[in-house]
Design a protein around this motif. Structure first.
Motif, PDB file in Angstrom:
ATOM      1  N   UNK A  94       0.785  -1.272   0.114  1.00  0.00           N
ATOM      2  CA  UNK A  94      -0.053  -0.091   0.207  1.00  0.00           C
ATOM      3  C   UNK A  94       0.976   1.228   0.036  1.00  0.00           C
ATOM      4  N   UNK A  95       0.665   1.990  -1.342  1.00  0.00           N
ATOM      5  CA  UNK A  95       1.520   3.154  -1.276  1.00  0.00           C
ATOM      6  C   UNK A  95       0.670   4.228  -0.982  1.00  0.00           C
ATOM      7  N   UNK A  96       0.888   5.148   0.020  1.00  0.00           N
ATOM      8  CA  UNK A  96      -0.090   6.322   0.404  1.00  0.00           C
ATOM      9  C   UNK A  96       0.571   7.602  -0.324  1.00  0.00           C
ATOM     10  N   UNK A  97      -0.466   7.994  -0.982  1.00  0.00           N
ATOM     11  CA  UNK A  97      -0.040   9.245  -1.827  1.00  0.00           C
ATOM     12  C   UNK A  97      -0.825  10.652  -1.290  1.00  0.00           C
ATOM     13  N   UNK A  98      -1.330  11.578  -2.192  1.00  0.00           N
ATOM     14  CA  UNK A  98      -1.905  12.527  -1.866  1.00  0.00           C
ATOM     15  C   UNK A  98      -3.499  12.499  -2.369  1.00  0.00           C
TER      16      UNK A  98
END
Length: 371
Positions: free
Chosen positions: A345-349
């Motif tokens: 899980x990559x957390x972006x904006x």
């Protein structure tokens, strides 16, 4: 005044095993063994023959090796639609890893739709040693052809319906993890932009997402068909942007990053704010819609999208897929198996953050086998 033509250089004869044998004063079989690194040939002789081959520009005749050894070194490849940004990245990784193993890929089919007869026959005419299928909507035809002609088949980024082994990301688990992330961020009205109806990959992602919401007592507010392209995501985004603010979902899961990028473009074009904050100030915009995706393609992770998404363990998926295929080329009786690898899980904006979460963070053991 006539200008004399420059002198022509006589064509250089192509180096062969015979010409190398004559130059080295040894037999053809000695040259062949030396070039293969056979330990029965002395190191000094191998070095001398290697130097002669390099000077002559000798290249092995792949066709001759096929006739002698019964293998072509060719792997047939059925590729998904290149409009989906995940597939060019997958192709690049496949080419690189196949080259490392001395394999060459023969593209049999790319894009939507089923294989035609000429494409199917190429599978046999080129005597491919095995076949990789990455197309999400595999026609049963190629599986039947491979099974009927003892051609090993491995599917990458999808689940086998009939004959063949498969390796893919754990799509249902990734969809569930995205649901958890959005629920933790306080979202209440959810939508899905789904993929093709006959695509196991998309269906599993959506199933994992919806089932996790249901387990928390939450139902989808709406669903849209997006196919597998940015255009499909754009069409869904236009419909969401046209909704009254009170009916509009506040979180949308697009089952592929291409869909998510098109969706974000359309929402912004419709003056609907997207993501975690306004201009990076940490202030939530009124009526903002959070968008999450799945795949982890490079363009989606960078601005202007900075997408929150499940990043597929692409390198590990390709490596395991080639492992499965090579094992079945050595042992055609090896049983079919399914390998699933957990994504990250990559957390972006692009989505509102749960308390304590930070953008740029990655969560999960990418490449860990889960089945």
């Amino acid at each position: 005044m006539d200008v004399p033509a420059p002198p022509t250089r006589p064509a250089r004869a192509r180096a062969t095993l015979l010409s190398l044998a004559q130059a080295a004063g040894v037999s053809i079989s000695t040259v062949s063994r030396a070039l293969r690194g056979d330990a029965r040939i002395s190191p000094a002789t191998r070095r001398r023959i290697d130097a002669l081959a390099a000077e002559a520009g000798y290249a092995p005749n792949a066709l001759a090796r096929t006739l002698l050894g019964g293998r072509s070194g060719l792997i047939g490849l059925v590729l998904g639609p290149m409009q989906n940004p995940f597939y060019p990245a997958l192709l690049e990784e496949l080419v690189a890893q196949a080259a490392e193993r001395g394999l060459r890929l023969l593209l049999l089919h790319a894009g939507e739709g089923s294989m035609d007869d000429r494409t199917a026959q190429a599978l046999l005419q080129y005597q491919v040693d095995g076949c990789l299928v990455t197309s999400a909507a595999l026609p049963s035809r190629i599986a039947a052809i491979c099974a009927g002609n003892d051609v090993p088949l491995v599917m990458i980024n999808r689940v086998a319906r009939e004959h063949g082994a498969a390796v893919c990301c754990d799509n249902a688990e990734g969809g569930a993890r995205l649901a958890d992330f959005l629920l933790a961020g306080g979202h209440r009205r959810f939508a899905v932009v789904g993929g093709n109806a006959d695509t196991s990959t998309s269906l599993d992602r959506e199933r994992g997402f919806v089932e996790r919401l249901a387990a928390r007592g939450v139902a989808l507010a709406c669903r849209f068909d997006g196919g597998a392209t940015r255009e499909g995501g754009w069409a869904a985004g236009e419909r969401i942007a046209a909704m009254p603010p009170g009916e509009r979902p506040d979180a949308v899961f697009a089952v592929g990053d291409g869909l998510a990028m098109g969706l974000i473009d359309a929402l912004r074009a419709g003056a609907v704010p997207v993501g975690a904050s306004v201009e990076g100030e940490g202030v939530e915009a009124a009526g903002a819609v959070s968008v999450v995706g799945f795949d982890g393609v490079a363009a989606a992770l960078r601005p202007p999208y900075a997408l929150t998404t499940i990043v597929q363990p692409l390198r590990a998926v390709v490596r395991r897929g080639l492992d499965l295929l090579l094992a079945r080329m050595e042992d055609p009786a090896a049983p079919d198996e399914l390998v699933t690898l957990r994504g990250t899980l990559h957390v972006g904006r692009s989505a509102r953050l749960p308390a304590g979460a930070a953008t740029g963070a990655s969560h999960g053991d990418a490449g860990r086998e889960t089945g």
